[in-house]
Motif scaffolding. Structure first.
Motif, PDB file in Angstrom:
ATOM      1  N   ASN A  16      45.803  35.854  45.161  1.00 19.43           N
ATOM      2  CA  ASN A  16      45.764  34.682  43.952  1.00 19.43           C
ATOM      3  C   ASN A  16      46.367  34.077  43.951  1.00 19.43           C
ATOM      4  N   ASN A  74      39.270  41.659  42.712  1.00 19.06           N
ATOM      5  CA  ASN A  74      38.029  42.438  43.239  1.00 19.06           C
ATOM      6  C   ASN A  74      37.608  43.687  42.613  1.00 19.06           C
ATOM      7  N   ASP A  78      40.303  37.261  49.064  1.00 20.54           N
ATOM      8  CA  ASP A  78      39.415  37.028  47.862  1.00 20.54           C
ATOM      9  C   ASP A  78      38.582  36.490  48.188  1.00 20.54           C
TER      10      ASP A  78
END
Length: 374
Positions: free
Chosen positions: A78, A182, A102
């Motif tokens: 993130n 995820n 990601d």
């Protein structure tokens, strides 16, 4: 094991900006390396972002090998996204190479806006399966269901639907889906690609067909799990302890990263993969290797990408059960989890719905939030 389960080509072709970049063909591996090293000597040191602390060791090994300074920095997926975007917009790139788990967010946010670019060394094209080339995936990573081998002679669960029954109420540990993208991607994958298997597992467990008001068998299982009061935590460390700590009479059953099986040696834990679980023993996702488009050291960055596609470069992460996409690289025999023995029983990520995974994250978070019972 099916190493070709993901179809990244189908996904990447619908994403603007994700054009593959292949290094100019040169005569052999040595020539590729020599050309990059020569060009990199005049460049500034690079920084590499990754979500594992092993990147520090990998960068140090790279620096020692080539005499080019690289610094590894552990940054969550993130945070990577936010940092990459801000650095590019401010023309102040700090992270030259991005190793990010990601993938949906990278394909939805980073590649279309050209914050990063895809690079595949020409001499690696024959070693990396096509579906891992665009964008470049350097490894597949696994989350697996685990039990305490001290408390149980064998895995106490044989079917994922058992985890929704009263016996396991409050005794299943997973990462909180509200904290990690995820996991909601996995929910979407279950609905889109795994619902037939989930429905078959229901019939095998209860002897009748699944009847549900939900849109899919996958959604029905997620709802039932959420309503059975699982321990939803913010880290694999807490799950590893809840499942694997010795001396427990009724330990948790949990879903965690294969990397945490190193706790057996480091902490004396008793983690074991539930190899008999149906229909899957866990699921996998991928880690992309991308280069910041505005990097001031593009040749050093390319050399680093080349390096981590080799056995020497990726070795520190293989010890944590990260499976390289380079088919010439073999997993070490002493990998702690024993993942290779069950790798063909993982639910493989299917990228054909990758953008849908990203778009539906908030929807799945809401679904979990509404149904979760403590």
């Amino acid at each position: 094991m099916n190493r070709n389960a993901m179809s990244f080509v189908a996904w990447a072709t619908v994403v603007a900006g994700s054009v593959i970049v292949v290094a100019p063909a040169v005569a052999g591996d040595a020539a590729v390396i020599d050309a990059l090293v020569s060009a990199a000597k005049s460049e500034k040191p690079i920084t590499v972002y990754d979500s594992t602390g092993k990147i520090v060791e990998m960068a140090e090994n790279f620096s020692a090998k080539y005499g080019l300074k690289a610094t590894g920095m552990k940054v969550s997926a993130n945070s990577q996204l936010e940092m990459i975007i801000r650095e590019s917009q401010s023309n102040n790139v700090q992270g030259d190479v991005v190793l990010i788990t990601d993938a949906p967010a990278a394909l939805a946010q980073l590649l279309p806006e050209k914050f990063v670019e895809n690079y595949l060394p020409a001499d690696m094209a024959a070693k990396i399966p096509e579906q891992f080339q665009n964008p470049l995936a350097i490894s597949t990573n696994a989350n697996v269901w685990a039990y305490n081998t001290e408390a149980y002679d064998k895995c106490p669960v044989t079917n994922i639907w058992e985890l929704t029954e009263p016996k396991w109420r409050g005794k299943v540990a997973i990462i909180d889906p509200l904290t990690k993208g995820n996991y909601t991607d996995w929910f979407n994958q279950l609905e889109a690609h795994g619902s037939d298997a989930v429905a078959a597992a229901y019939k095998a467990q209860f002897g009748k067909d699944l009847e549900t008001d939900e849109k899919s068998a996958g959604a029905a299982w997620i709802k039932a799990l959420a309503q059975n009061a699982p321990l939803a935590t913010d880290s694999d460390d807490r799950i590893s302890e809840a499942v694997g700590a010795p001396g427990q009479k009724e330990p948790f059953f949990g879903l965690l990263s294969s990397a945490k099986f190193r706790d057996n040696k480091d902490k004396g834990y008793k983690l074991g993969i539930c190899a008999t679980l149906e229909p899957w023993v866990g699921w996998n996702y991928i880690k992309l290797g991308l280069i910041a488009s505005k990097s001031q050291s593009p040749n050093t960055a390319k050399l680093f990408v080349h390096y981590i596609l080799t056995e020497e470069g990726i070795a520190p992460q293989m010890k944590d059960g990260k499976l390289p996409t380079n088919v010439d690289v073999k997993m070490p025999d002493d990998e702690p989890s024993g993942l290779m023995k069950v790798a063909d029983k993982l639910q493989a990520y299917d990228s054909s719905t990758g953008l849908d995974d990203f778009d539906r994250r908030e929807e799945w978070q809401d679904f979990w939030r509404v149904n979760y019972t403590k």
